[in-house]
Design an enzyme around this catalytic site. Structure first.
Site, short mmCIF file in Angstrom:
data_model
loop_
_atom_site.label_atom_id
_atom_site.label_comp_id
_atom_site.label_asym_id
_atom_site.label_seq_id
_atom_site.Cartn_x
_atom_site.Cartn_y
_atom_site.Cartn_z
N TYR A 152 0.83 -1.21 0.00
CA TYR A 152 0.00 0.00 0.00
C TYR A 152 0.86 1.26 0.00
CZ TYR A 152 -3.90 3.05 1.46
OH TYR A 152 -4.85 4.04 1.54
N LYS A 156 0.96 4.14 -2.90
CA LYS A 156 0.62 5.53 -2.62
C LYS A 156 1.80 6.46 -2.88
CE LYS A 156 -3.65 4.90 -1.56
NZ LYS A 156 -4.71 5.40 -2.49
#
Length: 251
Positions: A152, A156
């Site tokens: 993640y 991002k």
């Protein structure tokens, strides 16, 4: 009378995406409510209509280029050419790095990074035709690094680079590209994080609030307000910017 701008909000079936769709509609924007779940997409669209706005639900997997193009064509046919894009759709598969499978990695990167790229690429022709556009990508405070979120966090962090690059490429055509980076927001996703840590959700929120300068956790509407500013006419000289919605300064 000038036709309203048309926005597409991904992951708009619930949480931050739903709050954003409602916030943009309240300002007169017609909204394409895109989600992988037909039931939740329709539920958000109905909430927009009940409040007097225009909305059209669309079902699509943002990681599939054909579905993405079809979804934007569908919105264009129902509401008009989309010129505002909010890339909110996201998933998490939190595990320590040594336990991350390739499927954990690919599924998170596909939705959180590949998806926004495909959506930006697909909306570009509509924006260039109108010589105006707004894109808001969703980064996260996790882009700075967060335990058990290698997939993640990497996705991002990639959003940060994508946002700055597209701001440079699309700026000459009247299109601004920015990102919001939420901190702890009360959503189904953060509820799952609390469950993974073996904590009651309310207790987890209290712990986070105590560590946040404004002494509360964020709500989906907090992020929606930030997005509404970035897609508005008054933000035309703001591009390539990362706006942290975290209740305090980030490290």
């Amino acid at each position: 009378m000038t036709s309203p701008r048309v926005a597409v909000v991904t992951g708009a079936g619930r949480g931050i995406g739903a709050a954003t769709a409602l916030r943009l509609a309240a300002e007169g924007t017609a909204v394409g409510v895109l989600d992988v779940d037909a039931e939740t997409a329709e539920a958000t669209a109905e909430r927009v209509r009940a409040a007097g706005g225009r909305a059209h639900p669309v079902v699509a997997d943002v990681g599939d280029p054909d579905q993405v193009k079809g979804a934007l064509a569908d919105v264009a046919g129902e509401l008009g050419p989309p010129v505002i894009l909010v890339n909110n759709a996201g998933v998490i598969r939190d595990r320590p790095m040594e336990d991350l499978s390739l499927d954990d990695w690919d599924s998170v990167v596909d939705v959180n990074l590949r998806g926004p790229f495909l959506m930006c690429q697909a909306i570009r022709p509509y924006q260039l035709e109108q010589r105006w556009g707004r894109i808001v990508n969703f980064s996260s405070s996790s882009a700075l690094g967060n335990r058990d979120q290698a997939n993640y966090s990497a996705a991002k962090a990639g959003i940060d680079g994508l946002t700055r690059t597209l701001a440079i490429e699309l700026g000459p055509y009247g299109v601004t590209v920015n990102a919001v980076a939420p901190g702890y927001i009360v959503t189904d996703m953060t509820a799952r994080t609390a469950a993974r840590m073996g904590m009651e959700f309310d207790r987890f929120q209290q712990m986070v609030a105590a560590q946040t300068p404004v002494r509360r956790v964020g709500q989906p509407e907090d992020v929606a307000h930030a997005v509404a500013f970035l897609v508005g006419e008054n933000a035309g000289f703001v591009s390539g910017h990362m706006l942290y919605v975290t209740g305090g300064p980030m490290r």
